[in-house]
Design an enzyme around this catalytic site. Structure first.
Site, PDB file in Angstrom:
ATOM      1  CG  HIS A  76     -22.035   6.901 -17.174  1.00 26.45           C
ATOM      2  ND1 HIS A  76     -21.531   7.959 -17.893  1.00 26.45           N
ATOM      3  CD2 HIS A  76     -23.385   7.047 -17.181  1.00 26.45           C
ATOM      4  CE1 HIS A  76     -22.547   8.716 -18.312  1.00 26.45           C
ATOM      5  NE2 HIS A  76     -23.672   8.181 -17.895  1.00 26.45           N
ATOM      6  CD  GLU A 127     -26.351   5.975 -20.370  1.00 30.87           C
ATOM      7  OE1 GLU A 127     -27.335   6.622 -20.059  1.00 30.87           O
ATOM      8  OE2 GLU A 127     -25.225   6.144 -19.850  1.00 30.87           O
TER       9      GLU A 127
END
Ligand code: PGA
Length: 242
Positions: free
Chosen positions: A92, A163
């Site tokens: 992430h 993302e």
């Protein structure tokens, strides 16, 4: 029902104590008609939640790149598997940025997860600066190549969440059209480098009830990874439309 085929992962990040998590799941569980709604709570709350809500799918937000040994504070893939964890985020952007995780670290985490039969969700994305310099494809290609470098030649199932860093937590989502094109590109790259991978591509970055439909309508978008909008029950229910 939006989530018969498409996946929605709630990434709770550093939010919700055990009692808050429990309350949320108690309220959500009776509404869940799909097993494609996945929750990633804090690591320390995984065990009680998995035991109390066996009908729900829980995952971790991180895993150690090491299997075992003298690594204070780490949690291994085997420990997660033993708890009943089904999936785990890797790479992430917040872990890359705040905890300096590199593509090589992420590749090792991914290998640890696959060894334990836990589905990895590899998160990739370019920064605003890279985006503005037209480097999106180069950055994603390198993150994919490096992140998947330890995959062998046997078939594996994994998820990649695209993302863009500037869309995460900013309320500035990337348009669904643009995401559709980028996810198609990612799927294409992965199939060339690793033809044995069964891949689902997700989008994450300021997804909320007002824009989720636009993403889910796109054929290349296999689902969404949701941060802030997954924390509030009313908002979350609007998104998953139970
Ligand atoms: P956001 O976070 O929905 O708050 O933008 C997404 C994520 O970090 O996965």
């Amino acid at each position: 029902m939006r989530f018969q085929e498409k996946i929605c992962i709630a990434n709770w990040k550093l939010n919700k104590t055990l009692s808050e998590s429990r309350k949320f799941c108690q309220e959500l569980a009776p509404f869940l008609k799909s097993n494609k709604i996945w929750i990633a709570p804090s690591l320390c709350n995984l065990s009680p939640l998995i035991q109390e809500f066996p009908q729900m799918t829980f995952g971790a937000q991180k895993v150690s790149k090491f299997s075992q040994g003298a690594y204070t504070g780490e949690v291994s893939g085997a420990m997660l598997r033993d708890l009943g964890v089904k999936f785990c985020l890797c790479g992430h952007s917040e872990r890359r940025r705040h905890f300096h995780e590199t593509d090589r670290d992420i590749a090792s985490q991914l290998a640890e997860l696959l060894k334990q039969g836990i589905t990895p969700v590899l998160c990739i994305g370019e920064t605003k600066e890279e985006h503005e310099k037209g480097m999106t494809e180069a950055v994603l290609t390198s993150q994919i190549q490096e992140g998947l470098i330890l995959l062998g030649s046997h078939p594996v199932t994994l998820l990649i969440a695209y993302e863009p860093v500037f869309a995460v937590g900013t309320k500035e989502p990337l348009s669904a059209d643009r995401v559709q094109k980028i996810l198609a590109l990612i799927a294409n790259k992965v199939s060339k480098i690793h033809p044995h991978v069964t891949l689902t591509c997700l989008y994450g970055g300021s997804v909320d009830p007002s824009n989720i439909d636009e993403y889910l309508m796109q054929p290349a978008i296999g689902g969404v990874l949701v941060g802030s909008a997954s924390l509030d029950m009313t908002t979350f229910k609007q998104m998953i439309n139970p």
